[in-house]
Structures are given as C-alpha cells and as structure tokens.
Design a protein around this motif. Sequence first.
Motif, PDB file in Angstrom:
ATOM      1  N   ARG A  93      41.711  31.400  79.606  1.00 25.89           N
ATOM      2  CA  ARG A  93      40.641  30.347  79.922  1.00 25.89           C
ATOM      3  C   ARG A  93      39.621  30.746  80.973  1.00 25.89           C
ATOM      4  O   ARG A  93      38.279  29.864  81.450  1.00 25.89           O
ATOM      5  CB  ARG A  93      41.194  28.740  81.083  1.00 25.89           C
ATOM      6  CG  ARG A  93      42.164  27.540  79.967  1.00 25.89           C
ATOM      7  CD  ARG A  93      41.591  27.499  78.564  1.00 25.89           C
ATOM      8  NE  ARG A  93      40.120  27.106  78.903  1.00 25.89           N
ATOM      9  CZ  ARG A  93      40.110  25.627  78.970  1.00 25.89           C
ATOM     10  NH1 ARG A  93      41.039  24.922  78.047  1.00 25.89           N
ATOM     11  NH2 ARG A  93      39.564  24.841  78.371  1.00 25.89           N
ATOM     12  N   LEU A  94      40.260  31.182  82.014  1.00 25.89           N
ATOM     13  CA  LEU A  94      39.090  31.978  82.959  1.00 25.89           C
ATOM     14  C   LEU A  94      38.995  33.529  82.448  1.00 25.89           C
ATOM     15  O   LEU A  94      37.040  32.765  82.480  1.00 25.89           O
ATOM     16  CB  LEU A  94      40.078  33.375  84.281  1.00 25.89           C
ATOM     17  CG  LEU A  94      39.715  32.688  85.171  1.00 25.89           C
ATOM     18  CD1 LEU A  94      39.332  31.965  86.291  1.00 25.89           C
ATOM     19  CD2 LEU A  94      40.463  33.810  85.978  1.00 25.89           C
ATOM     20  N   GLU A 101      37.628  32.902  79.909  1.00 21.02           N
ATOM     21  CA  GLU A 101      36.813  32.549  78.525  1.00 21.02           C
ATOM     22  C   GLU A 101      35.364  31.515  79.162  1.00 21.02           C
ATOM     23  O   GLU A 101      33.468  31.719  78.943  1.00 21.02           O
ATOM     24  CB  GLU A 101      37.278  30.680  78.155  1.00 21.02           C
ATOM     25  CG  GLU A 101      36.005  29.965  76.816  1.00 21.02           C
ATOM     26  CD  GLU A 101      36.728  28.655  76.867  1.00 21.02           C
ATOM     27  OE1 GLU A 101      38.147  28.341  76.959  1.00 21.02           O
ATOM     28  OE2 GLU A 101      36.282  27.353  77.057  1.00 21.02           O
ATOM     29  N   VAL A 102      35.305  31.027  80.585  1.00 23.69           N
ATOM     30  CA  VAL A 102      34.352  30.718  81.778  1.00 23.69           C
ATOM     31  C   VAL A 102      33.569  32.380  81.563  1.00 23.69           C
ATOM     32  O   VAL A 102      32.108  31.563  81.827  1.00 23.69           O
ATOM     33  CB  VAL A 102      35.500  29.586  82.459  1.00 23.69           C
ATOM     34  CG1 VAL A 102      33.676  29.592  83.941  1.00 23.69           C
ATOM     35  CG2 VAL A 102      35.981  28.623  81.869  1.00 23.69           C
ATOM     36  N   ARG A 135      31.381  32.597  79.286  1.00 16.89           N
ATOM     37  CA  ARG A 135      29.988  31.973  79.762  1.00 16.89           C
ATOM     38  C   ARG A 135      29.447  31.859  80.431  1.00 16.89           C
ATOM     39  O   ARG A 135      28.114  32.006  80.279  1.00 16.89           O
ATOM     40  CB  ARG A 135      31.012  30.517  79.279  1.00 16.89           C
ATOM     41  CG  ARG A 135      29.837  29.383  78.846  1.00 16.89           C
ATOM     42  CD  ARG A 135      30.793  28.359  78.883  1.00 16.89           C
ATOM     43  NE  ARG A 135      31.505  28.503  77.502  1.00 16.89           N
ATOM     44  CZ  ARG A 135      32.142  26.968  76.454  1.00 16.89           C
ATOM     45  NH1 ARG A 135      32.579  26.301  77.619  1.00 16.89           N
ATOM     46  NH2 ARG A 135      32.914  27.613  75.652  1.00 16.89           N
ATOM     47  N   LEU A 136      29.861  32.474  81.640  1.00 16.70           N
ATOM     48  CA  LEU A 136      28.340  32.262  82.959  1.00 16.70           C
ATOM     49  C   LEU A 136      28.158  33.618  83.042  1.00 16.70           C
ATOM     50  O   LEU A 136      26.864  33.855  84.059  1.00 16.70           O
ATOM     51  CB  LEU A 136      29.568  32.303  84.087  1.00 16.70           C
ATOM     52  CG  LEU A 136      29.996  30.784  84.572  1.00 16.70           C
ATOM     53  CD1 LEU A 136      30.697  30.433  85.305  1.00 16.70           C
ATOM     54  CD2 LEU A 136      28.599  29.776  84.594  1.00 16.70           C
ATOM     55  N   GLY A 195      23.972  23.276  78.455  1.00 16.96           N
ATOM     56  CA  GLY A 195      24.514  22.268  77.959  1.00 16.96           C
ATOM     57  C   GLY A 195      25.547  21.719  80.115  1.00 16.96           C
ATOM     58  O   GLY A 195      25.528  20.688  79.814  1.00 16.96           O
ATOM     59  N   TYR A 196      25.716  22.787  80.430  1.00 26.98           N
ATOM     60  CA  TYR A 196      26.789  22.069  81.322  1.00 26.98           C
ATOM     61  C   TYR A 196      25.639  22.011  83.157  1.00 26.98           C
ATOM     62  O   TYR A 196      25.024  22.481  83.267  1.00 26.98           O
ATOM     63  CB  TYR A 196      28.023  24.016  82.153  1.00 26.98           C
ATOM     64  CG  TYR A 196      28.786  23.772  81.017  1.00 26.98           C
ATOM     65  CD1 TYR A 196      29.769  22.465  81.370  1.00 26.98           C
ATOM     66  CD2 TYR A 196      28.919  24.215  79.773  1.00 26.98           C
ATOM     67  CE1 TYR A 196      31.366  23.267  80.495  1.00 26.98           C
ATOM     68  CE2 TYR A 196      29.761  24.251  79.020  1.00 26.98           C
ATOM     69  CZ  TYR A 196      31.088  23.483  79.455  1.00 26.98           C
ATOM     70  OH  TYR A 196      31.818  23.874  78.427  1.00 26.98           O
ATOM     71  N   ILE A 197      26.583  20.824  83.859  1.00 25.89           N
ATOM     72  CA  ILE A 197      26.395  20.541  84.376  1.00 25.89           C
ATOM     73  C   ILE A 197      27.222  21.527  85.845  1.00 25.89           C
ATOM     74  O   ILE A 197      27.805  21.391  85.118  1.00 25.89           O
ATOM     75  CB  ILE A 197      26.302  19.775  85.447  1.00 25.89           C
ATOM     76  CG1 ILE A 197      25.543  17.855  84.501  1.00 25.89           C
ATOM     77  CG2 ILE A 197      26.227  19.063  87.049  1.00 25.89           C
ATOM     78  CD1 ILE A 197      26.583  17.005  84.507  1.00 25.89           C
ATOM     79  N   LEU A 198      26.273  22.745  86.537  1.00 22.77           N
ATOM     80  CA  LEU A 198      27.545  23.239  86.962  1.00 22.77           C
ATOM     81  C   LEU A 198      26.568  23.318  88.905  1.00 22.77           C
ATOM     82  O   LEU A 198      25.877  22.659  89.088  1.00 22.77           O
ATOM     83  CB  LEU A 198      27.031  24.696  87.106  1.00 22.77           C
ATOM     84  CG  LEU A 198      26.473  25.162  85.803  1.00 22.77           C
ATOM     85  CD1 LEU A 198      26.080  26.260  85.337  1.00 22.77           C
ATOM     86  CD2 LEU A 198      27.932  25.993  85.434  1.00 22.77           C
ATOM     87  N   ILE A 257      29.068  30.325  91.390  1.00 22.03           N
ATOM     88  CA  ILE A 257      30.674  30.210  90.379  1.00 22.03           C
ATOM     89  C   ILE A 257      31.235  31.141  90.308  1.00 22.03           C
ATOM     90  O   ILE A 257      32.511  31.904  90.344  1.00 22.03           O
ATOM     91  CB  ILE A 257      30.807  29.255  89.411  1.00 22.03           C
ATOM     92  CG1 ILE A 257      30.268  27.636  89.743  1.00 22.03           C
ATOM     93  CG2 ILE A 257      32.055  29.337  88.331  1.00 22.03           C
ATOM     94  CD1 ILE A 257      29.878  26.612  88.948  1.00 22.03           C
ATOM     95  N   LEU A 259      34.713  33.349  90.758  1.00 21.23           N
ATOM     96  CA  LEU A 259      35.989  33.723  89.973  1.00 21.23           C
ATOM     97  C   LEU A 259      35.908  34.706  89.909  1.00 21.23           C
ATOM     98  O   LEU A 259      37.128  35.465  89.196  1.00 21.23           O
ATOM     99  CB  LEU A 259      34.758  32.835  88.178  1.00 21.23           C
ATOM    100  CG  LEU A 259      35.330  31.256  88.566  1.00 21.23           C
ATOM    101  CD1 LEU A 259      34.461  30.743  87.210  1.00 21.23           C
ATOM    102  CD2 LEU A 259      36.687  30.537  89.569  1.00 21.23           C
TER     103      LEU A 259
END
Lengths: 87, 288
Positions: free
Chosen positions: B48-49, B51-52, B55-56, B205-208, B215, B219
């Motif tokens: 998951r980490l 992936e995030v 994405r960022l 598409g994300y609210i950040l 972030i 991370l």
Amino acid sequence: MAAERLTVSVISPERVVYEGQADMVVAPAWDGEVGILRGHAPFMVLLGEGDLRVRNGDREERFWVGGGFMQVADDVVTVLSERTRSE
Amino acid sequence: MAKAREIRRRIRSVENTRQITRTMEMVATSKLKRATDRVYAARPYAERLAEVIGRLADPELRERYALLRRPEQVKRAAVVVLTANRGLAGAFNANLIREANGLIERLRADGVEVDLHAIGKKGITFFRFRRERLVSERTDISDRPTAEDAASIVDPLIDAFTRGEVDAVYVVYAQFRSALSTPPGVMRILPVEPPADFEAERGAGYILSPSADEILTRLLPLYVRNSVYRALVETAAAEQGARRTAMKNATDNAAEMLDTLRRSYNRARQAQITQEISEIVGGAAALE
C-alpha cells in the motif's frame, strides 16, 4: 461504485491490525478529526496522534494511532501507521 | 578387543551429534514457520505504501525531496550488511559476506568511500578479522525483528543522507524466495527509487490534506524504514530456512555414517568371536 458499507483496513508494518466492514470511520487527521462515511470523495490525509474509531452499527472498534496516513477511495478506507494498537 | 570398543565409542558420539542436529532442525522448522508468517504479514503495508508513493511521486520533481535527490557524484556510500548472530546455517552467512564484499569492491573501484555498518555477529567478526573499519555494529536484532529495530538502524542513515554526508545507502540482505531459495541480494534504499508504476497525474482526483508535497515528504522516510524492515524479516526467515536445510543434511549424514560404523562394528565383533573360537579349538587340540 457505492458499496453498502465501508471496507476498512488498519495496517502496520508488521501486520494487518484490523480488516472489516464499517458504517463510519473517525480518524485523527493531522489537523483535527475527520469522519468518513460511504460515498466519500477520494481522499489522502496525514494522520496525527489519537484515537481511530471504526463504527459498526452500535459496536465500535477503537485503535490508537501515532501518526501515519489514511487513504479513502471507492468506499475503501486504508490506514497505514507505524505505531498503532487496538484499544 | 580394542577395535570394537573404539568403534562403539564413535557410534555413541555420532548418535549424540545426530540427536543435536535433529533437534536443531526441528527448532529451525518451527521458527521458520513463524518467520515466514511475518514476511507475509509485512506485505500489505509495503504494497500500500509503495502504491501511494507511486501515485504521489513525480520523477520530474526529484530535486525537491531530500530522500529522492541523486547526487551528481557519489563520493561516500553507506553499506549495511545483515548477517545472523549464529552459525550452523550452511553457507548462509558466507553468502551474505561474499555479496557484501562484491558490492564494497565495486564501490571502491568507482572511487567511492564506503562506510560499513554490520548487523549480526557473523558479519562483525568477519570484518574485524579483515581489519575493516565498522562505523556501527549491532548484535541486538533478534530472530523476530520489529519495525522499531528497522527504524533504529535506518534513521541515523536517513539523517546522514539528508545532511549530505553519504550519497547512497545500500543494504545487503538475504532474499526469502522460499525456505530452500534464499539468495543474498543488495537493495539501494537511498536515494529512494519511487515505485515504477506512476499514475499520469500526481494524486489526480484525490483531495489531499495537507499537500501532495507534504504527504510525500512524510511518507518517504516511512518507505525507507519499511524497506529495511522487510530486509530484516526476510533475512530472519532465510536464516531459519538455511539452518533447517543445513541441519537436515547433517542429520542425514549422521545416519549414513552410523550405518557404516555399525557394519564395521559387527565385522570387528564377528572377527573377534571367530578368533576366540579358533583359539579355544587350538587350545583343546593342544591338550590331546
């Protein structure tokens, strides 16, 4: 895709601490608590220190998290935290 | 007769050894089971980490983040060598040390100064023997490494990298592919190589909250720590796998050796009896 309920997982580096369905999640975001209900917009947020509450009908699971990260997308809530334990 | 007694003593000694190696094999098997569970349990977080972060992160913006920055020239690199605290695991430690030596030689050939960090008694002993300077050494990582262990190893290195004291950080560890396949490997943990599968737009598409930058800044250290945690749990599981294999071989060898020894013992015993009989017969014949 609007599922009936939220799918919630709380994950630490060592293991999956919690995985299940919920009606609502209240998380300690870095700038105050946020509540997540189903149909929430895609959302990524840093977490601060505090209680994470996963509400399921009238039952409630409580976790303590010390920092971390939460992602919400398509009614799936993922909480990643290095320091977390269930309470 | 002395020879038979001699062989009987060896049989007893080999039997004792076999008992010990068999016990160690069983202990390693049970530890391996638990260690393997920990390797699998660590995967969701890592996935998951990654992936995030994928994405960022934006490779164009590499220079903005301390942990993604690639120095133009690598002058000094930190090499963290993971080994076991104990031996009796076949070539496990030797393989890790060989991998580390290869990496160190390659770096030095490129004119890079190497800071060595050894974790585990076997590595420490080896590098001391070679009179290598160890910047840090630790033997307190148990069979069950924790995320805190990983943090305590890597946080000083993250700081050193951020301050520009080292330009790269490598970890030499044992990859856990299965209980039988645990090849040594090298992982570069700094600068961070963001996971390859980028989304076209960062966080689209994300609210950040707060911003994508903040972030990501928070991370990235988690990602580095998690890489080291994974290296620790994989090495711990690989050690048990290697030990189980080594002890199984030792137990099998002992059984084989016992077969041979028992055969020689019986032959010696029969020879002795035959000789005694012929002595008696000879003695009786002499009396007639």
